[in-house]
Scaffold this motif. Sequence first.
Motif, mmCIF file in Angstrom:
data_model
loop_
_atom_site.group_PDB
_atom_site.id
_atom_site.type_symbol
_atom_site.label_atom_id
_atom_site.label_comp_id
_atom_site.label_asym_id
_atom_site.label_seq_id
_atom_site.Cartn_x
_atom_site.Cartn_y
_atom_site.Cartn_z
ATOM 1 N N UNK A 34 0.859 -1.097 0.121
ATOM 2 C CA UNK A 34 0.133 -0.212 0.079
ATOM 3 C C UNK A 34 0.895 1.275 0.055
ATOM 4 N N UNK A 35 2.186 1.207 -0.670
ATOM 5 C CA UNK A 35 3.005 2.298 -0.916
ATOM 6 C C UNK A 35 2.361 3.559 -1.150
ATOM 7 N N UNK A 36 1.252 3.637 -2.154
ATOM 8 C CA UNK A 36 0.953 4.933 -2.596
ATOM 9 C C UNK A 36 0.025 5.630 -1.636
ATOM 10 N N UNK A 37 -0.375 4.623 -0.595
ATOM 11 C CA UNK A 37 -1.168 5.385 0.438
ATOM 12 C C UNK A 37 -0.434 6.048 1.571
ATOM 13 N N UNK A 38 0.792 5.888 1.625
ATOM 14 C CA UNK A 38 1.512 6.564 2.640
ATOM 15 C C UNK A 38 2.187 7.995 2.236
ATOM 16 N N UNK A 39 2.070 8.920 3.316
ATOM 17 C CA UNK A 39 2.405 10.355 3.068
ATOM 18 C C UNK A 39 3.431 10.623 3.725
ATOM 19 N N UNK A 40 4.022 11.749 3.299
ATOM 20 C CA UNK A 40 5.370 12.226 4.129
ATOM 21 C C UNK A 40 4.753 12.910 5.274
ATOM 22 N N UNK A 41 5.502 12.455 6.432
ATOM 23 C CA UNK A 41 4.975 12.526 7.779
ATOM 24 C C UNK A 41 4.556 11.535 8.603
ATOM 25 N N UNK A 42 3.987 10.567 7.671
ATOM 26 C CA UNK A 42 3.265 9.268 8.172
ATOM 27 C C UNK A 42 4.623 8.510 9.267
ATOM 28 N N UNK A 43 4.158 7.914 10.472
ATOM 29 C CA UNK A 43 5.015 6.809 11.239
ATOM 30 C C UNK A 43 4.739 5.604 10.557
ATOM 31 N N UNK A 44 5.696 5.057 10.434
ATOM 32 C CA UNK A 44 5.755 3.575 9.701
ATOM 33 C C UNK A 44 6.718 2.582 10.788
ATOM 34 N N UNK A 45 6.475 1.320 10.624
ATOM 35 C CA UNK A 45 7.360 0.439 11.070
ATOM 36 C C UNK A 45 7.959 -0.488 10.095
ATOM 37 N N UNK A 72 8.385 -6.604 7.760
ATOM 38 C CA UNK A 72 8.074 -6.320 9.392
ATOM 39 C C UNK A 72 6.990 -7.077 9.815
ATOM 40 N N UNK A 73 6.009 -7.379 9.081
ATOM 41 C CA UNK A 73 4.928 -8.229 9.261
ATOM 42 C C UNK A 73 5.323 -9.431 10.025
ATOM 43 N N UNK A 74 5.919 -10.060 9.495
ATOM 44 C CA UNK A 74 6.905 -11.613 9.925
ATOM 45 C C UNK A 74 7.301 -11.230 11.039
ATOM 46 N N UNK A 75 8.278 -10.293 11.132
ATOM 47 C CA UNK A 75 8.921 -10.093 12.369
ATOM 48 C C UNK A 75 8.094 -9.847 13.726
ATOM 49 N N UNK A 76 6.804 -9.017 13.463
ATOM 50 C CA UNK A 76 6.051 -8.692 14.471
ATOM 51 C C UNK A 76 5.118 -9.959 15.178
ATOM 52 N N UNK A 77 4.815 -10.922 14.000
ATOM 53 C CA UNK A 77 4.190 -12.078 14.275
ATOM 54 C C UNK A 77 4.896 -12.972 15.109
ATOM 55 N N UNK A 78 6.063 -13.037 14.864
ATOM 56 C CA UNK A 78 7.169 -13.790 15.594
ATOM 57 C C UNK A 78 7.052 -13.595 16.986
#
Length: 363
Positions: free
Chosen positions: A65-76, A96-102
């Motif tokens: 969903x890269x197109x939905x990310x805006x400058x200033x957003x906080x991301x993991x 990151x999704x896999x890392x968080x699930x583990x």
Amino acid sequence: MSETQTATKVSKMEELLAKSEFLPKKLTRGQVVDGIVVSKSRDGMLVDISAKAEAVISGKDLPLDYDNIKVGDTVSAVVISSEGESGQAMLSMRKVGGELRWKQLNEKMNSGESVEVKGIEANRGGLIVETDGLRGFIPSSHLLSGANGSIGKTIEVKVIEVDKKMNRLVFSEREAHPEEAKLPKMELTFKEGDELDGKVSKVLAFGILVSLPGEVEGLVHISEISWDRVEKIESMFKVADSVKVKVISIDPYSGKVNLSIKKLQSDPWKEAAKKYPVGKDIEAEISRTSSYGAFVQLEQGIEGLIHSSKIPYGRKLEVGEKVKISIDLFNPDQHRVALRLAGEEQPEEEPKKKTKKTKKLEG
């Protein structure tokens, strides 16, 4: 300003810097970090992770969903390299999704919280399951019903083992439903450690099934048949053969009984350790070869490895060839012997092919 005042000022400055949130953080591969999107383009984006230098997320590591990310957003994101070619840390939002699930599953294992998994496939040992994109396993002894009947079903389980490095997740349905798990135990006439007489009921690729007293079957896994390497089980046993076995484990709920034939014999490795001290040179014969080296049978049931890193480049060892070897390591507990060729030159590395960069430097 006196030397004492200067030293005091420097000390205070160092203390302030040590507390500063603007100092570079030490990043490690696999670490999950949060950051603010500073800029983005078609090729990727820069993220401020409060490490003074911005980190880069590019190409295949960008989220769907890269197109939905805006400058200033906080991301993991997860750190895939603490320093890329540009000197900036390289991150991935795809991973990151896999890392968080583990991480979450590890937390649930520690807290004892139940999770839901879906049965995917049954095998000899139990049921392969899936949860949030990760695959795990429920051993047969931890299932309330058969593995085949659980395929496609959602099952409530407890997490009993999490090992990300080994990509290993183990669950238990019994521990999630302790009341239902209190099923009548099988009444057996023997216990762990007993030595029994039985008859071979089936010869399998991975071992033999043995009929035991009380109309119970037990498995002698191929690794428990002999201290020697077993190549073909069918050449050693046939149905109705009488065998003596030792009971090494019992699961009275699932009915699984594990047996051993080799544990009725003394472990040859214990005695052999006295005969093969480190540094001893002997003559022996190559028994088999593999991609990672050559094996030597020192005596019945004792096999050692000459690792490929100990074999000079270009030197080929053949089965049946007699060589002089030296003992580098003899570990009777792990059944491991490391060998090297005695009286031969140290291994030489395979000549490396010159890269364009190397040719340019030489030119």
